[in-house]
Enzyme design. Structure first.
Site, PDB file in Angstrom:
ATOM      1  CD1 TRP A  51      45.788  26.419  31.249  1.00  0.00           C
ATOM      2  CD2 TRP A  51      43.781  27.353  30.366  1.00  0.00           C
ATOM      3  NE1 TRP A  51      44.793  25.402  32.445  1.00  0.00           N
ATOM      4  CE2 TRP A  51      43.390  26.443  31.119  1.00  0.00           C
ATOM      5  CE3 TRP A  51      42.819  28.532  29.688  1.00  0.00           C
ATOM      6  CZ2 TRP A  51      41.895  25.812  31.083  1.00  0.00           C
ATOM      7  CZ3 TRP A  51      41.134  27.070  29.508  1.00  0.00           C
ATOM      8  CH2 TRP A  51      41.232  26.475  30.354  1.00  0.00           C
TER       9      TRP A  51
ATOM     10  CD  GLU B 224      46.894  29.795  33.446  1.00  0.00           C
ATOM     11  OE1 GLU B 224      46.144  30.314  31.968  1.00  0.00           O
ATOM     12  OE2 GLU B 224      45.790  30.254  34.123  1.00  0.00           O
TER      13      GLU B 224
ATOM     14  CE  LYS C  70      41.846  24.657  35.237  1.00  0.00           C
ATOM     15  NZ  LYS C  70      41.141  25.538  34.846  1.00  0.00           N
TER      16      LYS C  70
ATOM     17  CG  ASP D 126      45.573  30.858  36.858  1.00  0.00           C
ATOM     18  OD1 ASP D 126      45.154  30.547  38.890  1.00  0.00           O
ATOM     19  OD2 ASP D 126      44.929  31.636  37.133  1.00  0.00           O
TER      20      ASP D 126
ATOM     21  CG  HIS E  16      45.826  27.400  37.282  1.00  0.00           C
ATOM     22  ND1 HIS E  16      45.781  27.233  36.051  1.00  0.00           N
ATOM     23  CD2 HIS E  16      44.730  27.836  37.787  1.00  0.00           C
ATOM     24  CE1 HIS E  16      44.771  28.201  35.297  1.00  0.00           C
ATOM     25  NE2 HIS E  16      44.045  28.194  36.163  1.00  0.00           N
TER      26      HIS E  16
ATOM     27  CG  HIS F  13      47.242  33.943  35.270  1.00  0.00           C
ATOM     28  ND1 HIS F  13      46.359  33.168  34.143  1.00  0.00           N
ATOM     29  CD2 HIS F  13      47.096  35.258  33.740  1.00  0.00           C
ATOM     30  CE1 HIS F  13      46.149  33.795  32.789  1.00  0.00           C
ATOM     31  NE2 HIS F  13      47.330  34.875  32.571  1.00  0.00           N
TER      32      HIS F  13
ATOM     33  CG  ASP G  99      40.931  27.779  39.018  1.00  0.00           C
ATOM     34  OD1 ASP G  99      41.733  28.661  39.235  1.00  0.00           O
ATOM     35  OD2 ASP G  99      40.663  27.514  37.417  1.00  0.00           O
TER      36      ASP G  99
ATOM     37  CG  ASP H 188      39.208  31.810  37.461  1.00  0.00           C
ATOM     38  OD1 ASP H 188      40.762  32.929  37.818  1.00  0.00           O
ATOM     39  OD2 ASP H 188      39.376  30.962  36.900  1.00  0.00           O
TER      40      ASP H 188
ATOM     41  CG  ASP I  53      42.649  34.622  35.159  1.00  0.00           C
ATOM     42  OD1 ASP I  53      41.716  34.466  34.398  1.00  0.00           O
ATOM     43  OD2 ASP I  53      43.174  33.226  34.396  1.00  0.00           O
TER      44      ASP I  53
HETATM   45  C1  RNT Z   1      41.875  28.916  33.497  1.00  0.00           C
HETATM   46  C2  RNT Z   1      43.170  29.614  33.363  1.00  0.00           C
HETATM   47  C3  RNT Z   1      43.153  30.705  31.731  1.00  0.00           C
HETATM   48  C4  RNT Z   1      42.279  31.423  31.737  1.00  0.00           C
HETATM   49  C5  RNT Z   1      41.805  32.740  31.026  1.00  0.00           C
HETATM   50  C6  RNT Z   1      40.758  32.967  30.930  1.00  0.00           C
HETATM   51  O1  RNT Z   1      42.204  27.735  34.198  1.00  0.00           O
HETATM   52  O2  RNT Z   1      43.561  29.945  34.059  1.00  0.00           O
HETATM   53  O3  RNT Z   1      44.201  31.644  32.103  1.00  0.00           O
HETATM   54  O4  RNT Z   1      40.770  31.661  33.851  1.00  0.00           O
HETATM   55  O5  RNT Z   1      42.567  31.733  30.407  1.00  0.00           O
HETATM   56 ZN    ZN Z   2      44.423  31.130  34.970  1.00  0.00          ZN
END
Ligand code: RNT
Ligand code: ZN
Length: 407
Positions: A176, A217, A219, A250, A253, A277, A285, A287, A317
Site C-alpha cells: 500500500w 491495496e 484506497k 480494506d 477505503h 483488511h 477511513d 481505522d 487493520d
Molecule cells: C492505510 C492502509 C494500510 C495501513 C497499514 C498500516 O490506509 O489501510 O493498510 O493502515 O499498512
Molecule cells: Zn489497510
C-alpha cells in the site's frame, strides 16, 4: 450449549460443524495496534494520510514491549492467528535505510513467531519516513525517490520469502502506498504509469510464488490527499489481474455507501485468492476498532456462503490510541471471529430461498437469527479454545502490572 444446539438444529444448522470450521480459520493480526503505527526504525510521526489518535498510557516502545503485548493480546484471542508485521518494525541499530533492510533485521521476529507457532505476514512501509517526498513514493517523478522505494519493495519481497521459508507457513506481502495529491492534479496518468513501473520492478525480484502472496491495496483518499490517490481501486484491481497477483480490499477505503461485502463475490469470480483488511471506518477511513456490526457480519457471510474460507486472506487493520491498546486488539479480532461464527451458523439453504424468490421468508429468517442463542455457541468456542470469556479483567490486570510502569 444444548439449548443452542436444539435451536439451530431446527433450522438445519449443525453447531459442532460450525465450531470446527471456525477453529481452522486463520486471522492475520496486525502488529501496529500495539504502538500506534510507530515502528522502530525512523520513529517519525505517522504520515501518509492515516492517523492514530489518543494518548492512552502504556504504548509499547521497544521490540520487547511490543512482543510482550502481542503475546498478551494473542493469548486472549481464540482460534488460529498469524502475526502481520510492517517493515518499519525492523530491529537494527537505527542507521539502516529502508532500502537496506534485510532478513537478518527480522530474525528476532521470526524467532518470536516460531516460538509461538505463528505464521508471519509482511508489509513494506511507504510512509512515516524522510524519503517520502511531497507525499510520493513509488509514483514520484523524482527518480531518486522512486528508486529508493523500489529498492525498499525489493528488499521486502526477500524478507517475505524468508518469512515463508523460516516458518513453513505462506506469507502475504501487502503493498500500500499513500501517494496522492491534496488538490486537483493536472496529470492523473503519469503517477499511475510510474507506480505501475515501480511495481513491475519490485515483482521482478525472485520469490517462491507458491509460498508468498503479493497483494496490492487500493484506497479512495487520505487526509491531506483528498483529490487524487494513485493506487485507486481501478488501478489496483487491474494491476493484480494483469500480473496474476492478489487484490486487497480494506473496507475503510471506499466511499461511505460502497460496501466491501458487495465486492467480495466479484473478486472471487476473477481471482484464486483475495485479501481483506478488516477495519471500521467512522465517517472516513478512521481505522476504529472492528466491532461485531452489520458490515463485519455481511463480509463474513460473503466469505462463508461462497465457501471461500480458504481463498480469502483475512487480516485486521485498525489503530486506536484512545483506549487500552490490548483491549482494542482483542475486541477487534474477536469481532471478526464472532462475525465468522455468526455466518457459519446460518442455514445452508439461504441461497435457495433467494432463488425461490421468497424474500418474505428470507427477511423473516435473517431477523429471527439475530436473536438466536449465538452467545452460547461463542462462549462454548472460547471454552474449548481455553481462552477467558472476560478479557476485560485480564487486560486491566496487565495494565496495572505492566503498562502503567512504562515511560
Ligand atoms: C492505510 C492502509 C494500510 C495501513 C497499514 C498500516 O490506509 O489501510 O493498510 O493502515 O499498512
Ligand atoms: Zn489497510
Amino acid at each position: 450449549m444444548d439449548n443452542a444446539k436444539k435451536y439451530y438444529a431446527e433450522f438445519g444448522v449443525n453447531v459442532e460443524e460450525a465450531i470446527e470450521k471456525l477453529r481452522d480459520v486463520t486471522i492475520s493480526v496486525h502488529c501496529w495496534q500495539g504502538d500506534d503505527v510507530t515502528g522502530f526504525d525512523s520513529r517519525e510521526t505517522l504520515s501518509g494520510g492515516i492517523q492514530a489518535t489518543g494518548n492512552y498510557p502504556g504504548k509499547a516502545n521497544t521490540p520487547e514491549e511490543l512482543m510482550a503485548d502481542i503475546e498478551k493480546a494473542f493469548s486472549l484471542m481464540p482460534g488460529k492467528k498469524k502475526l502481520n508485521l510492517h517493515a518499519s518494525y525492523a530491529i537494527h541499530d537505527g542507521k539502516k535505510g529502508r532500502d537496506e533492510i534485510e532478513p537478518a533485521d527480522f530474525a528476532p521476529w521470526v524467532e518470536f513467531a516460531k516460538k509461538n507457532g505463528w505464521g508471519l505476514d509482511f508489509n513494506p512501509t511507504f510512509f512515516s519516513h524522510p524519503m517520502v517526498k511531497d507525499n510520493l513514493t513509488l509514483s514520484s517523478p523524482d527518480e531518486e525517490v522512486r528508486a529508493y522505494w523500489v529498492r525498499h519493495g525489493v528488499q521486502c519481497v526477500k524478507i517475505a520469502d524468508y518469512f515463508a521459508k523460516e516458518t513453513g507457513i505462506p506469507c502475504v506481502m501487502n503493498i500500500w502506498i499513500p501517494d496522492g495529491y491534496k488538490d486537483i492534479p493536472a496529470d492523473r496518468l503519469g503517477p499511475r504509469e510510474r507506480y505501475k513501473k515501480s511495481l513491475d520492478e519490485i515483482l521482478a525480484t525472485p520469490y517462491d510464488k507458491t509460498q508468498v502472496y503479493i497483494t496490492v491495496e487500493s484506497k479512495v483518499f487520505g487526509i491531506g490527499l483528498e483529490s487524487y490517490t494513485v493506487g485507486s481501486s481501478e488501478f489496483c484491481l487491474s494491476y493484480a489481474q494483469a500480473k496474476g497477483i492478489t487484490p486487497l480490499m480494506d473496507n475503510g477505503h471506499y466511499h461511505p455507501t460502497e460496501m466491501v461485502s458487495d465486492k467480495i463475490s466479484s473478486l472471487l469470480l476473477f481471482n484464486d485468492k483475495i485479501a481483506l483488511h478488516v477495519t471500521r471506518p467512522v465517517r472516513w477511513d478512521s481505522d476504529h476498532v472492528v466491532l461485531f456490526d452489520d458490515e463485519t457480519k455481511e463480509i463474513a457471510k460473503e466469505i462463508v456462503r461462497n465457501d471461500a474460507l480458504d481463498r480469502v486472506f483475512i487480516s485486521t487493520d485498525y489503530f486506536d490510541a484512545s483506549i487500552n491498546r490490548i483491549s482494542a486488539w482483542v475486541t477487534g479480532v474477536r469481532s471478526v471471529q464472532k462475525a465468522l461464527l455468526y455466518a457459519l451458523l446460518e442455514p445452508s439453504d439461504m441461497k435457495q430461498i433467494q432463488e425461490n424468490n421468497d424474500f418474505t421468508y428470507l427477511m423473516y429468517l435473517s431477523e429471527e437469527l439475530k436473536t438466536a442463542p449465538f452467545g452460547e455457541v461463542w462462549r462454548e468456542f472460547l471454552k474449548r479454545e481455553g481462552v477467558a470469556d472476560n478479557y476485560y479483567e485480564e487486560v486491566i490486570k496487565y495494565e496495572k502490572e505492566v503498562l502503567v510502569n512504562r515511560k
